[in-house]
Design a protein around this motif. Structure first.
Motif, PDB file in Angstrom:
ATOM      1  N   PRO A  13      -2.566   8.309   3.514  1.00  0.00           N
ATOM      2  CA  PRO A  13      -3.343   6.781   2.921  1.00  0.00           C
ATOM      3  C   PRO A  13      -3.998   6.543   4.344  1.00  0.00           C
ATOM      4  O   PRO A  13      -3.813   6.711   5.413  1.00  0.00           O
ATOM      5  N   PRO A  14      -5.121   5.984   4.282  1.00  0.00           N
ATOM      6  CA  PRO A  14      -6.179   5.571   5.382  1.00  0.00           C
ATOM      7  C   PRO A  14      -5.402   4.438   6.286  1.00  0.00           C
ATOM      8  O   PRO A  14      -5.739   4.638   7.439  1.00  0.00           O
ATOM      9  N   LEU A  15      -4.705   3.653   5.610  1.00  0.00           N
ATOM     10  CA  LEU A  15      -3.911   2.684   6.176  1.00  0.00           C
ATOM     11  C   LEU A  15      -2.854   3.278   7.268  1.00  0.00           C
ATOM     12  O   LEU A  15      -2.893   2.883   8.535  1.00  0.00           O
ATOM     13  N   VAL A  16      -2.250   4.396   7.004  1.00  0.00           N
ATOM     14  CA  VAL A  16      -1.378   5.245   7.887  1.00  0.00           C
ATOM     15  C   VAL A  16      -2.333   5.851   9.079  1.00  0.00           C
ATOM     16  O   VAL A  16      -1.781   5.821  10.149  1.00  0.00           O
ATOM     17  N   LEU A  17      -3.405   6.580   8.469  1.00  0.00           N
ATOM     18  CA  LEU A  17      -3.926   7.305   9.541  1.00  0.00           C
ATOM     19  C   LEU A  17      -4.627   6.596  10.636  1.00  0.00           C
ATOM     20  O   LEU A  17      -4.742   6.864  11.684  1.00  0.00           O
ATOM     21  N   SER A  18      -4.932   5.263  10.301  1.00  0.00           N
ATOM     22  CA  SER A  18      -5.703   4.124  11.071  1.00  0.00           C
ATOM     23  C   SER A  18      -4.729   3.602  12.286  1.00  0.00           C
ATOM     24  O   SER A  18      -4.977   3.864  13.344  1.00  0.00           O
ATOM     25  N   ASP A  19      -3.494   3.618  11.606  1.00  0.00           N
ATOM     26  CA  ASP A  19      -2.377   3.053  12.433  1.00  0.00           C
ATOM     27  C   ASP A  19      -2.064   4.315  13.346  1.00  0.00           C
ATOM     28  O   ASP A  19      -1.462   4.187  14.496  1.00  0.00           O
ATOM     29  N   ASP A  24      -9.204  14.122  16.795  1.00  0.00           N
ATOM     30  CA  ASP A  24     -10.378  14.618  15.972  1.00  0.00           C
ATOM     31  C   ASP A  24      -9.721  15.294  14.735  1.00  0.00           C
ATOM     32  O   ASP A  24     -10.206  15.395  13.541  1.00  0.00           O
ATOM     33  N   ALA A  25      -8.469  16.165  15.002  1.00  0.00           N
ATOM     34  CA  ALA A  25      -7.594  16.844  13.893  1.00  0.00           C
ATOM     35  C   ALA A  25      -7.396  15.636  12.675  1.00  0.00           C
ATOM     36  O   ALA A  25      -7.445  16.102  11.514  1.00  0.00           O
ATOM     37  N   LEU A  26      -6.844  14.443  13.152  1.00  0.00           N
ATOM     38  CA  LEU A  26      -6.514  13.588  12.295  1.00  0.00           C
ATOM     39  C   LEU A  26      -7.762  12.859  11.480  1.00  0.00           C
ATOM     40  O   LEU A  26      -7.388  12.310  10.493  1.00  0.00           O
ATOM     41  N   ALA A  27      -9.014  13.117  11.918  1.00  0.00           N
ATOM     42  CA  ALA A  27     -10.204  12.922  11.217  1.00  0.00           C
ATOM     43  C   ALA A  27     -10.573  13.878  10.370  1.00  0.00           C
ATOM     44  O   ALA A  27     -11.822  13.364   9.729  1.00  0.00           O
ATOM     45  N   SER A  28      -9.972  14.874  10.155  1.00  0.00           N
ATOM     46  CA  SER A  28     -10.528  15.875   9.396  1.00  0.00           C
ATOM     47  C   SER A  28     -10.497  15.601   7.768  1.00  0.00           C
ATOM     48  O   SER A  28      -9.696  14.834   7.449  1.00  0.00           O
ATOM     49  N   ARG A  29     -11.215  16.271   7.073  1.00  0.00           N
ATOM     50  CA  ARG A  29     -11.154  15.902   5.864  1.00  0.00           C
ATOM     51  C   ARG A  29      -9.945  16.270   4.985  1.00  0.00           C
ATOM     52  O   ARG A  29      -9.281  15.459   4.142  1.00  0.00           O
ATOM     53  N   ALA A  30      -9.257  17.334   5.626  1.00  0.00           N
ATOM     54  CA  ALA A  30      -8.036  17.583   4.879  1.00  0.00           C
ATOM     55  C   ALA A  30      -6.822  16.717   5.231  1.00  0.00           C
ATOM     56  O   ALA A  30      -6.116  16.364   4.249  1.00  0.00           O
ATOM     57  N   VAL A  31      -6.964  16.103   6.438  1.00  0.00           N
ATOM     58  CA  VAL A  31      -5.705  15.057   6.729  1.00  0.00           C
ATOM     59  C   VAL A  31      -6.158  13.862   5.868  1.00  0.00           C
ATOM     60  O   VAL A  31      -5.277  13.054   5.440  1.00  0.00           O
ATOM     61  N   ALA A  76       0.833  -1.215   0.144  1.00  0.00           N
ATOM     62  CA  ALA A  76      -0.065   0.024  -0.058  1.00  0.00           C
ATOM     63  C   ALA A  76       0.832   1.162  -0.134  1.00  0.00           C
ATOM     64  O   ALA A  76       0.329   2.353  -0.312  1.00  0.00           O
ATOM     65  N   LEU A  77       2.042   1.210   0.590  1.00  0.00           N
ATOM     66  CA  LEU A  77       3.016   2.303   0.692  1.00  0.00           C
ATOM     67  C   LEU A  77       4.091   2.231  -0.504  1.00  0.00           C
ATOM     68  O   LEU A  77       5.015   3.285  -0.178  1.00  0.00           O
TER      69      LEU A  77
END
Length: 228
Positions: free
Chosen positions: A114-120, A102-109, A80-81
């Motif tokens: 990648p979704p995988l990175v943000l979830s981790d 909350d900031a990590l869940a914003s639309r801009a971020v 994925a990366l």
């Protein structure tokens, strides 16, 4: 230094607990005898590493400078990366764990990483918050191909470092990298590095860029404790 609750990081699989687990631990040693650095002047950092999350329980030990959780991730993470990120976005924010989540869940971020990175990252933020008892934090997440920075000690009480893809981090046994041994943090491994309290001893480290121009820049995650 507080340390995580055992129930939060130990395997919940009773069969896995009965398997053998390898822990690798270094011991501080004197610096090489040289005019620039006399013997016994600078002890090497005390590091312990393991692929099992239970290694994080050693964070409470006063003699440990760094704990490395060498995670073994699925192949899909590497695939994925494998391609370059779509942007050069830098996320850099200080706040409470809830504010950062909350900031990590914003639309801009969500659009930039990648979704995988943000979830981790969200899970590692939660783990870091548990270890530090929800103290204020600074979280940096970047896809920039950074120039190699100088080695530095952790400015606060604790730092988390994780590198995704081709990103990497290094730590050195001595203030002068040319005089000591330099080790590299594997991709997806998680390092918890303790602060040196303003002393020379500690674990000096740096964030590195991709090794070749043709290599897609990786993603760096750095979380620091900050004073409230």
């Amino acid at each position: 230094m507080p340390f995580p609750d055992e129930s939060a990081i130990m395997s919940r699989d009773p069969h896995q607990r009965r398997t053998a687990t390898l822990f690798v631990e270094s011991w501080p040693a004197p610096a090489p005898d040289s005019p620039e650095m006399p013997p016994l002047a600078y002890p090497a950092p005390h590091v312990i590493a393991c692929s099992n999350a239970s290694v994080l329980l050693d964070l409470h030990r006063g003699d440990i400078d760094m704990v490395v959780w060498g995670r073994v991730v699925p192949d899909v993470w590497h695939k994925a990366l494998a391609e370059a990120p779509s942007s050069q976005t830098v996320f850099d924010m200080s706040g409470t764990p809830d504010e950062l989540a909350d900031a990590l869940a914003s639309r801009a971020v969500i659009k930039a990483f990648p979704p995988l990175v943000l979830s981790d990252v969200a899970e590692l933020l939660s783990l870091f918050s548990a270890v530090t008892q929800d103290c204020p934090q600074r979280l940096r997440l970047t896809t920039e191909s950074l120039d190699d920075t100088g080695f530095e000690a952790v400015p606060g009480a604790l730092r988390l470092v994780c590198c995704y893809g081709s990103a990497s981090a290094e730590w050195c046994s001595y203030p002068d990298p040319n005089a000591g041994m330099t080790s590299t943090l594997d991709s997806f491994s998680v390092a918890f590095i303790k602060g040196s309290d303003g002393q020379d001893a500690g674990c000096l480290h740096r964030i590195c860029h991709a090794g070749h121009d043709t290599t897609a820049p990786g993603i760096h995650l750095i979380i620091d404790t900050v004073r409230g």
